[in-house]
Design a protein around this motif. Structure first.
Motif, PDB file in Angstrom:
ATOM      1  N   GLN A  58       0.826  -1.183  -0.079  1.00  0.00           N
ATOM      2  CA  GLN A  58       0.121   0.046   0.065  1.00  0.00           C
ATOM      3  C   GLN A  58       0.854   1.357   0.030  1.00  0.00           C
ATOM      4  N   ASN A  59       0.456   2.307  -0.376  1.00  0.00           N
ATOM      5  CA  ASN A  59       1.119   3.588  -0.605  1.00  0.00           C
ATOM      6  C   ASN A  59       0.952   4.380   0.799  1.00  0.00           C
ATOM      7  N   PHE A  60       1.939   4.157   1.773  1.00  0.00           N
ATOM      8  CA  PHE A  60       1.956   5.032   2.876  1.00  0.00           C
ATOM      9  C   PHE A  60       2.975   6.162   2.653  1.00  0.00           C
ATOM     10  N   THR A  61       2.630   7.236   3.098  1.00  0.00           N
ATOM     11  CA  THR A  61       3.206   8.579   2.956  1.00  0.00           C
ATOM     12  C   THR A  61       3.375   9.250   4.033  1.00  0.00           C
ATOM     13  N   ASP A  62       2.703   8.960   5.147  1.00  0.00           N
ATOM     14  CA  ASP A  62       2.614   9.864   6.550  1.00  0.00           C
ATOM     15  C   ASP A  62       4.045   9.396   7.055  1.00  0.00           C
ATOM     16  N   PRO A  63       4.574  10.277   7.758  1.00  0.00           N
ATOM     17  CA  PRO A  63       6.011  10.194   8.489  1.00  0.00           C
ATOM     18  C   PRO A  63       5.776   9.305   9.424  1.00  0.00           C
ATOM     19  N   LYS A  64       4.434   9.278  10.014  1.00  0.00           N
ATOM     20  CA  LYS A  64       4.305   8.401  11.247  1.00  0.00           C
ATOM     21  C   LYS A  64       4.059   6.859  11.099  1.00  0.00           C
ATOM     22  N   HIS A  65       4.265   6.494   9.564  1.00  0.00           N
ATOM     23  CA  HIS A  65       4.355   5.177   9.128  1.00  0.00           C
ATOM     24  C   HIS A  65       5.351   4.740   8.388  1.00  0.00           C
ATOM     25  N   TRP A  67       7.452   3.358   5.290  1.00  0.00           N
ATOM     26  CA  TRP A  67       6.985   3.347   3.810  1.00  0.00           C
ATOM     27  C   TRP A  67       7.524   2.094   3.000  1.00  0.00           C
ATOM     28  N   GLY A  68       6.710   1.555   2.368  1.00  0.00           N
ATOM     29  CA  GLY A  68       7.213   0.175   1.516  1.00  0.00           C
ATOM     30  C   GLY A  68       8.076   0.449   0.313  1.00  0.00           C
ATOM     31  N   ARG A  69       8.406  -0.426  -0.270  1.00  0.00           N
ATOM     32  CA  ARG A  69       8.927  -0.385  -1.758  1.00  0.00           C
ATOM     33  C   ARG A  69       8.219   0.340  -2.883  1.00  0.00           C
ATOM     34  N   PRO A  70       8.857   1.104  -3.726  1.00  0.00           N
ATOM     35  CA  PRO A  70       8.348   1.924  -4.612  1.00  0.00           C
ATOM     36  C   PRO A  70       7.520   1.122  -5.554  1.00  0.00           C
ATOM     37  N   SER A  71       6.235   1.507  -5.943  1.00  0.00           N
ATOM     38  CA  SER A  71       5.639   0.636  -6.742  1.00  0.00           C
ATOM     39  C   SER A  71       5.700   0.995  -8.249  1.00  0.00           C
ATOM     40  N   ASP A 174      14.919 -14.407   2.258  1.00  0.00           N
ATOM     41  CA  ASP A 174      15.035 -13.577   3.143  1.00  0.00           C
ATOM     42  C   ASP A 174      14.413 -13.135   4.351  1.00  0.00           C
ATOM     43  N   PRO A 175      14.600 -12.654   5.383  1.00  0.00           N
ATOM     44  CA  PRO A 175      13.583 -12.188   6.308  1.00  0.00           C
ATOM     45  C   PRO A 175      13.241 -10.853   5.934  1.00  0.00           C
ATOM     46  N   GLY A 176      11.675 -10.813   6.291  1.00  0.00           N
ATOM     47  CA  GLY A 176      11.053  -9.621   5.512  1.00  0.00           C
ATOM     48  C   GLY A 176      10.044  -8.879   6.672  1.00  0.00           C
ATOM     49  N   VAL A 177       9.724  -7.657   6.520  1.00  0.00           N
ATOM     50  CA  VAL A 177       8.752  -7.209   7.373  1.00  0.00           C
ATOM     51  C   VAL A 177       7.576  -6.722   6.567  1.00  0.00           C
ATOM     52  N   ASN A 178       6.309  -7.115   6.632  1.00  0.00           N
ATOM     53  CA  ASN A 178       4.869  -6.725   5.897  1.00  0.00           C
ATOM     54  C   ASN A 178       4.942  -5.273   6.527  1.00  0.00           C
ATOM     55  N   VAL A 179       4.805  -4.449   5.673  1.00  0.00           N
ATOM     56  CA  VAL A 179       4.592  -2.993   5.829  1.00  0.00           C
ATOM     57  C   VAL A 179       3.088  -2.661   6.378  1.00  0.00           C
ATOM     58  N   LEU A 180       2.193  -3.313   5.830  1.00  0.00           N
ATOM     59  CA  LEU A 180       0.702  -3.160   6.277  1.00  0.00           C
ATOM     60  C   LEU A 180       0.699  -3.645   7.684  1.00  0.00           C
TER      61      LEU A 180
END
Length: 190
Positions: A58-65, A67-71, A174-180
């Protein structure tokens, strides 16, 4: 001519019914019985409402969240109906310009962060929809997120550690972190 056309038409109708109706119904039924969550789109629910899928970024842009990989999808980011890579090769100047702009945007969002920018924060995945980032990419953003939330950075790093997925069977990937999932955990921790 009718002797040839009739069996051909009958075979066409029969094969169309088998491959277009019967086979998809069987496969869908087996998938829903064996893997109901995945067959339903791997939806993430909060309060009975779907807030996303664990398989699509998802497209997170808030500095409080985080951010994922660019789409790489267009015209809007993380558009599942337009999945596909950017097809920009390493010698393409457009890729260099895009990566440079993304690095600059990350530096501007967190001016005190002098750490090297992880590559997955500035390059799109093959599908353009990847919901995961590397633990290094999450740690790179931890200070910005902590500062925006007024939290100690250790609290944010603990959430990163808690939401880091290990490689499959401890060996594959590899280890990963689900951004959502990580952002939902941040919002729930308030």
């Amino acid at each position: 001519m009718i002797k040839i056309l009739r069996p051909a038409l009958a075979l066409f109708v029969l094969l169309s019914a088998i491959t277009g109706i019967v086979y998809p119904l069987i496969v869908t039924g087996v998938a829903q019985a064996a893997f109901p969550q995945q067959a339903a789109g791997s939806l993430v629910l909060r309060g009975g409402q779907a807030v996303g899928s664990s398989l699509i970024g998802q497209n997170f842009t808030d500095p409080k969240h985080f951010w994922g990989r660019p789409s790489a999808t267009a015209p809007m980011p993380y558009n599942a109906s337009a999945s596909g890579g950017s097809n920009l090769g390493p010698l393409n100047p457009a890729l260099t310009e895009a990566v440079t702009a993304r690095v600059q945007a990350l530096r501007e969002a967190d001016p005190g962060n002098a750490a090297p920018v992880p590559v997955d924060l500035v390059t799109a995945s093959a599908s353009g929809l990847d919901p995961h980032i590397s633990p290094a990419a999450a740690r790179y953003q931890a200070t910005r997120v902590a500062k925006a939330r007024g939290w100690p950075v250790e609290r944010v790093q603990a959430l990163i550690d808690k939401h880091t997925d290990a490689p499959f069977m401890g060996l594959l990937g590899d280890p990963g972190v689900n951004v959502l999932a990580l952002n939902l955990a941040l919002d729930a921790a308030r």
